[in-house]
Design a protein around this motif. Structure first.
Motif, short mmCIF file in Angstrom:
data_model
loop_
_atom_site.label_atom_id
_atom_site.label_comp_id
_atom_site.label_asym_id
_atom_site.label_seq_id
_atom_site.Cartn_x
_atom_site.Cartn_y
_atom_site.Cartn_z
N GLN A 87 0.84 -1.19 0.00
CA GLN A 87 0.00 0.00 0.00
C GLN A 87 0.88 1.25 0.00
OE1 GLN A 87 -2.62 -0.45 3.42
NE2 GLN A 87 -4.14 -1.48 2.16
N ALA A 88 0.29 2.33 -0.46
CA ALA A 88 1.01 3.61 -0.45
C ALA A 88 1.50 3.92 0.97
CB ALA A 88 0.11 4.72 -0.95
N GLY A 89 2.75 4.35 1.05
CA GLY A 89 3.35 4.66 2.34
C GLY A 89 4.16 3.52 2.92
N ASP A 90 3.98 2.33 2.38
CA ASP A 90 4.71 1.17 2.88
C ASP A 90 6.15 1.19 2.39
OD1 ASP A 90 2.06 -1.37 2.79
OD2 ASP A 90 2.51 0.26 4.19
N SER A 91 6.93 0.26 2.92
CA SER A 91 8.32 0.07 2.52
C SER A 91 8.49 -1.30 1.89
CB SER A 91 9.25 0.19 3.74
OG SER A 91 9.17 1.49 4.31
N LEU A 92 9.54 -1.40 1.09
CA LEU A 92 9.85 -2.67 0.42
C LEU A 92 11.36 -2.71 0.21
CD1 LEU A 92 7.93 -4.93 -0.56
CD2 LEU A 92 8.08 -3.94 -2.84
N ASN A 106 11.22 3.33 0.70
CA ASN A 106 10.30 3.76 1.75
C ASN A 106 9.27 4.74 1.19
OD1 ASN A 106 11.90 2.33 3.69
ND2 ASN A 106 13.30 4.07 3.76
N SER A 107 8.21 4.93 1.94
CA SER A 107 7.16 5.88 1.55
C SER A 107 6.75 5.70 0.10
CB SER A 107 7.65 7.31 1.78
OG SER A 107 8.03 7.50 3.12
N LEU A 108 6.45 4.47 -0.24
CA LEU A 108 6.14 4.15 -1.62
C LEU A 108 4.85 4.83 -2.07
CD1 LEU A 108 7.24 0.43 -1.63
CD2 LEU A 108 8.11 2.21 -3.16
N LYS A 109 4.84 5.19 -3.36
CA LYS A 109 3.70 5.86 -3.97
C LYS A 109 3.17 5.01 -5.12
CE LYS A 109 6.03 10.29 -3.18
NZ LYS A 109 6.54 11.53 -3.83
N PRO A 110 1.92 5.19 -5.48
CA PRO A 110 1.39 4.43 -6.62
C PRO A 110 2.22 4.60 -7.89
CG PRO A 110 -0.40 5.43 -5.42
CD PRO A 110 0.87 5.97 -4.81
N GLU A 111 2.81 5.76 -8.07
CA GLU A 111 3.62 5.98 -9.28
C GLU A 111 4.96 5.25 -9.24
OE1 GLU A 111 2.21 8.30 -7.30
OE2 GLU A 111 3.52 10.08 -7.09
N TYR A 156 25.58 -0.87 -19.27
CA TYR A 156 24.92 -1.91 -18.47
C TYR A 156 24.71 -3.13 -19.34
CZ TYR A 156 24.40 1.58 -14.86
OH TYR A 156 24.66 2.52 -13.90
N ARG A 157 25.55 -4.12 -19.14
CA ARG A 157 25.56 -5.28 -20.02
C ARG A 157 24.75 -6.43 -19.47
NH1 ARG A 157 31.20 -7.40 -22.31
NH2 ARG A 157 31.01 -5.39 -23.32
N TYR A 158 24.74 -6.58 -18.17
CA TYR A 158 24.05 -7.72 -17.57
C TYR A 158 22.82 -7.25 -16.81
CZ TYR A 158 28.53 -9.90 -18.59
OH TYR A 158 29.65 -10.35 -19.22
N TRP A 159 21.72 -7.96 -17.03
CA TRP A 159 20.44 -7.58 -16.46
C TRP A 159 19.78 -8.79 -15.80
CZ3 TRP A 159 18.47 -2.57 -16.80
CH2 TRP A 159 19.17 -1.70 -17.64
N GLY A 160 19.03 -8.52 -14.76
CA GLY A 160 18.18 -9.55 -14.18
C GLY A 160 16.87 -9.62 -14.93
N GLN A 161 16.01 -10.52 -14.47
CA GLN A 161 14.73 -10.73 -15.14
C GLN A 161 13.66 -9.75 -14.65
OE1 GLN A 161 15.65 -12.38 -12.51
NE2 GLN A 161 13.82 -12.38 -11.21
N GLY A 162 13.94 -9.07 -13.56
CA GLY A 162 13.01 -8.08 -13.03
C GLY A 162 12.12 -8.63 -11.94
N THR A 163 11.65 -7.74 -11.08
CA THR A 163 10.69 -8.09 -10.04
C THR A 163 9.62 -7.02 -10.00
OG1 THR A 163 10.44 -8.74 -7.71
CG2 THR A 163 12.02 -6.98 -8.17
N GLN A 164 8.36 -7.44 -9.95
CA GLN A 164 7.24 -6.51 -10.02
C GLN A 164 6.98 -5.87 -8.65
OE1 GLN A 164 5.02 -5.64 -12.75
NE2 GLN A 164 4.38 -4.10 -11.25
N VAL A 165 6.86 -4.56 -8.67
CA VAL A 165 6.44 -3.81 -7.48
C VAL A 165 5.13 -3.10 -7.83
CG1 VAL A 165 6.96 -1.89 -5.94
CG2 VAL A 165 8.77 -3.51 -6.60
N THR A 166 4.12 -3.35 -7.04
CA THR A 166 2.83 -2.71 -7.25
C THR A 166 2.43 -2.00 -5.97
OG1 THR A 166 2.15 -4.44 -8.80
CG2 THR A 166 0.42 -3.04 -7.91
N VAL A 167 2.15 -0.71 -6.08
CA VAL A 167 1.77 0.10 -4.93
C VAL A 167 0.33 0.56 -5.12
CG1 VAL A 167 2.35 2.07 -3.50
CG2 VAL A 167 4.16 0.87 -4.76
N SER A 168 -0.52 0.14 -4.22
CA SER A 168 -1.92 0.52 -4.31
C SER A 168 -2.17 1.78 -3.50
CB SER A 168 -2.81 -0.61 -3.82
OG SER A 168 -2.58 -0.85 -2.44
N SER A 169 -3.15 2.55 -3.96
CA SER A 169 -3.47 3.82 -3.27
C SER A 169 -4.49 3.62 -2.17
CB SER A 169 -3.97 4.83 -4.29
OG SER A 169 -5.10 4.32 -4.95
#
Length: 117
Positions: free
Chosen positions: A13-18, A84-89, A104-117
């Motif tokens: 949720q908005a305001g949370d940390s990750l 910290n203080s995550l926002k929907p954007e 930047y030659r090497y990349w990971g596959q990515g991890t999804q972050v979703t912040v709800s309002s």
């Protein structure tokens, strides 16, 4: 060569940390400057933060400055992004990347972050 695997994303949720973590394999991890990027559909990949090989120098994009901290542990071959203080954007797929010869030659596959309002 290095392989990168991100973890720690999720729905908050908005305001949370990750805390995102990027685990690297390969013997030369400590030689690389590292970075976190993020990308949302239809937009270019955006640089979020960088850290040099020793961890002594960091950079943060203006939109997240004061809310994020990048760190690394060369012994564990990890680079973390505390958000910290995550926002929907802030909703995006977050990628870690390793710099080689100025790019930047090497990349990971990515991890999804979703912040709800």
């Amino acid at each position: 060569q290095v392989q990168l695997v991100e973890s720690g994303g999720g729905l908050v949720q908005a305001g949370d940390s990750l805390r995102l973590s990027c685990a690297a394999s390969g013997r030369t991890f400590s030689n690389y400057d590292m970075a976190w990027f993020r990308q949302t559909p239809g937009k270019e990949r955006e640089l979020v933060a960088t850290i040099n090989w020793s961890g002594s120098l960091t950079y943060y994009t203006d939109s997240m400055k004061g809310r994020v901290t990048i760190s690394r542990d060369n012994g564990k071959k990890t680079v973390d992004l505390q958000m910290n203080s995550l926002k929907p954007e802030d909703t995006a797929v977050y990628y870690c990347a390793a710099m080689v010869s100025g790019g930047y030659r090497y990349w990971g596959q990515g991890t999804q972050v979703t912040v709800s309002s």
